[in-house]
Design a protein around this motif. Structure first.
Motif, PDB file in Angstrom:
ATOM      1  N   UNK A  18      11.275 -78.877  38.144  1.00 38.86           N
ATOM      2  CA  UNK A  18      11.622 -77.472  39.013  1.00 38.86           C
ATOM      3  C   UNK A  18      10.305 -76.737  39.026  1.00 38.86           C
ATOM      4  N   UNK A  19       9.577 -76.316  37.890  1.00 41.72           N
ATOM      5  CA  UNK A  19       8.266 -75.887  38.289  1.00 41.72           C
ATOM      6  C   UNK A  19       7.333 -76.207  39.345  1.00 41.72           C
ATOM      7  N   UNK A  20       7.285 -77.822  39.300  1.00 42.56           N
ATOM      8  CA  UNK A  20       6.443 -78.266  40.384  1.00 42.56           C
ATOM      9  C   UNK A  20       7.071 -77.936  41.561  1.00 42.56           C
ATOM     10  N   UNK A  21       8.220 -77.945  42.072  1.00 40.19           N
ATOM     11  CA  UNK A  21       9.024 -77.844  43.283  1.00 40.19           C
ATOM     12  C   UNK A  21       8.775 -76.470  43.777  1.00 40.19           C
ATOM     13  N   UNK A  22       8.702 -75.340  42.701  1.00 42.26           N
ATOM     14  CA  UNK A  22       8.464 -73.800  43.023  1.00 42.26           C
ATOM     15  C   UNK A  22       7.041 -73.872  43.335  1.00 42.26           C
TER      16      UNK A  22
END
Ligand SMILES: *C/C=C(C)/C=C/C=C(C)/C=C/C1=C(C)CCCC1(C)C
Length: 238
Positions: free
Chosen positions: A185-189
């Motif tokens: 999720x952090x990577x996507x954001x």
């Protein structure tokens, strides 16, 4: 020399600060508790302390880096993960060893975690235009680890290692499935087009801030929580 202060609305710097403190406190706790831990579980609790201690040193550095530059300390973030995630694999190996886990299983877990992290690093830094491709490869390695722990060798061995080990392994498996899933999720954001071509946060600074906050929360949950499950196991089974 300019004195750097954390502004009260600087949430990114604040989570780096709290992260440093939490990792330090957890390390002191695990190391001091070694004295009242049975011989059988001492190495496992020691490894819990090493994981939070390595993270504490990296967080101390990342906190300063972020405060001075305002940027994401991506390189040291990954150095931290490359040291601590394999140590979490060691924890799985140690608790199932008594049921006959072989070193081959440890290497499988470590190899998959390195693939997961190296490809994630490439997607975040040197080849951002192909971040989706690297994210998918990284995700495949992640699912392989989750598979081994939920249904593969780790799960099977933990069943024969006694009820307490089976229970702790199941809790750790939830950490891997839910707690570790916060990282993508952090990577996507944080990456433009990170969600299969869709950019969730278009302003680059806001994107990297969101990513750091998500990674910092995930680290606190996973490193400290994981260590506490091992600690609880060392108290319940002797
Ligand atoms: C203490 C640090 C831990 C437990 C770090 C875990 C990191 C991950 C599970 C990262 C996973 C990633 C993906 C599954 C896809 C996108 C790239 C990553 C590296 C963020």
């Amino acid at each position: 020399m300019e004195h750097l202060k954390i502004a009260s609305d600087n949430y990114v710097a604040f989570t780096f600060f709290i992260g440093t403190m939490a990792m330090m406190a957890a390390s002191v706790f695990f190391f001091f508790e070694l004295g009242n831990t049975s011989q059988k579980w001492r190495t496992s609790v020691l490894v819990s302390g090493l994981i939070t201690f390595i993270a504490a040193v990296h967080y101390y550095y990342m906190r300063g880096y972020n405060l001075e530059t305002g940027d994401s300390p991506t390189f040291f973030r990954y150095v931290d993960w490359i040291l601590t995630v394999p140590l979490m694999c060691v924890e799985f190996y140690l608790i199932t060893k008594k049921a006959g886990a072989k070193v081959g299983l440890l290497w499988k877990l470590i190899f998959a975690s390195l693939v997961m992290l190296v490809t994630g690093y490439i997607g975040e830094t040197i080849d951002r235009t192909n971040s989706v491709l690297w994210g998918v490869i990284s995700g495949a390695a992640y699912f392989y680890i989750a598979y081994l722990i939920w249904f593969g060798e780790v799960a099977n061995l933990s069943q024969t290692a006694g009820p307490q080990v089976a229970k702790a392994t199941r809790t750790l498996a939830w950490f891997v499935l839910v707690g570790w899933a916060i990282y993508p999720l952090g990577y996507i954001l944080g990456t433009p087009g990170g969600l299969f071509g869709i950019t969730l946060v278009s302003d680059p600074a806001a994107a990297s801030h969101a990513m750091d906050i998500v990674y910092n929360i995930a680290d606190a949950i996973n490193k400290i929580g994981f260590g506490l499950v091992i600690y609880a196991l060392s108290r319940n089974e002797d």
